[in-house]
Design an enzyme around this catalytic site. Structure first.
Site, PDB file in Angstrom:
ATOM      1  N   ARG A 178      48.460  44.103  38.193  1.00  0.00           N
ATOM      2  CA  ARG A 178      47.439  44.274  38.185  1.00  0.00           C
ATOM      3  C   ARG A 178      46.594  44.638  39.397  1.00  0.00           C
ATOM      4  O   ARG A 178      46.168  46.329  39.759  1.00  0.00           O
ATOM      5  CB  ARG A 178      46.300  43.313  38.280  1.00  0.00           C
ATOM      6  CG  ARG A 178      46.590  43.298  36.221  1.00  0.00           C
ATOM      7  CD  ARG A 178      45.214  42.245  35.645  1.00  0.00           C
ATOM      8  NE  ARG A 178      44.431  42.455  35.757  1.00  0.00           N
ATOM      9  CZ  ARG A 178      43.330  41.829  34.881  1.00  0.00           C
ATOM     10  NH1 ARG A 178      43.301  40.673  35.519  1.00  0.00           N
ATOM     11  NH2 ARG A 178      41.780  43.311  34.840  1.00  0.00           N
ATOM     12  N   CYS A 236      38.543  39.939  41.328  1.00  0.00           N
ATOM     13  CA  CYS A 236      39.215  39.408  40.885  1.00  0.00           C
ATOM     14  C   CYS A 236      39.101  40.792  39.539  1.00  0.00           C
ATOM     15  O   CYS A 236      38.118  41.756  40.299  1.00  0.00           O
ATOM     16  CB  CYS A 236      39.187  37.886  40.681  1.00  0.00           C
ATOM     17  SG  CYS A 236      37.814  37.552  39.181  1.00  0.00           S
TER      18      CYS A 236
END
Length: 290
Positions: A178, A236
């Site tokens: 990611r 995050c």
């Protein structure tokens, strides 16, 4: 007790001592909707279920503040009381995913002024592995009377990111794929904040799902440029697993700021720069958990 984490024997001792302890079960994982059912099937005796989506975050609205905005302080106090928390209580939070969701409850309670709050190392999995009993059903506690404050933990806002990058380290706690932009299952744009360094939260853990030792964590964060006296902040996807990294950094001896909006806010804000690919070097220990 010192530090943000308690292990299973420590929790057993705490419960045996007979003091006021509130256990919170935060069953949640990205894309999962059966947390309450998991809790009802088996939880640590006396634990109260916590709904992360409804109780540990405000509604996302138009997404300007990210997918999991911080809750309103007054609403969070009412929620904490509904969990049975009163003045002087010790709170232990846990989950079934090595603390990566329960850390959000730990961080919010610390942010709201509670000092005696701990994350159970290894969560319900470690409890079960130790041969200890679980109970089914639901716990409905007597309402508590705790009075909470706010702004007790450092926060990084989106507009503070350039200054943070200039002065210290910004860590991206998401999985490597990611961070690199190889895939993005939730947010509108893949990639990462330019200048951020990838430090996947899962690499804070041993093969048993408990935190690596403080020495290991300090060495690993140091290899990524985290230094005493220089600010460090973490993001995050939406401010959930980043809280787990704040715990790991505290174990390593660093006080880290949390960016609550995280990538979900950054990637949804028009004009925000985006980078892809991997930074030079790798997170120490990647693929070789101990």
């Amino acid at each position: 007790m010192n530090g943000p984490v308690i292990d299973v024997p420590g929790l057993q001792e705490l419960l045996a001592a007979g003091g006021p302890v509130v256990l919170l079960d935060v069953r949640w994982a990205l894309g999962s909707t059966d947390g309450f059912k998991q809790y009802q099937r088996g939880h640590i005796p006396g634990a109260v279920y916590v709904d992360l989506e409804k109780e540990l975050a405000a509604p996302a609205g138009n997404g300007a503040a990210g997918r999991h905005p911080l809750p309103d302080p007054r609403e969070f106090e009412r929620t904490a009381r509904s969990w049975g928390i009163s003045a002087g209580d010790t709170v232990v939070v846990y989950d079934a995913v090595s603390g990566t969701s329960a850390a959000r409850a730990w961080w919010l309670l610390r942010h709201a002024g509670m000092e005696s709050v701990y994350l159970l190392d290894g969560g319900v999995v470690a409890w079960h592995r130790a041969g200890l009993a679980l109970e089914g059903g639901s716990v409905v506690p007597r309402p508590g009377d705790v009075e909470l404050t706010w702004d007790r933990m450092p926060i990084l806002e989106m507009w503070d990111v350039p200054a943070q990058l200039a002065a210290g380290r910004l860590l991206d706690a998401r999985a490597k794929e990611r961070y690199r932009g190889d895939r993005e299952p939730v947010d509108p744009i893949p990639g990462h904040i330019p200048g951020a360094v990838n430090a996947p939260a899962t690499e804070n853990l041993s093969a048993e799902g408990t935190f690596r030792s403080p020495g290991e964590l300090r060495a690993a964060f140091g290899a990524l440029g985290v230094r005493s006296g220089a600010p460090v902040a973490v993001y995050c996807g939406s401010g959930i697993t980043a809280a787990h990294e704040v715990v790991a950094l505290e174990l390593a001896g660093y006080k880290a700021a949390l960016y609550p909006g995280s990538w979900s806010q950054w990637s949804s804000t028009k004009g925000s720069p985006v980078a892809t690919g991997q930074q030079p070097g790798e997170w120490p220990g990647t693929g070789q958990r101990r």
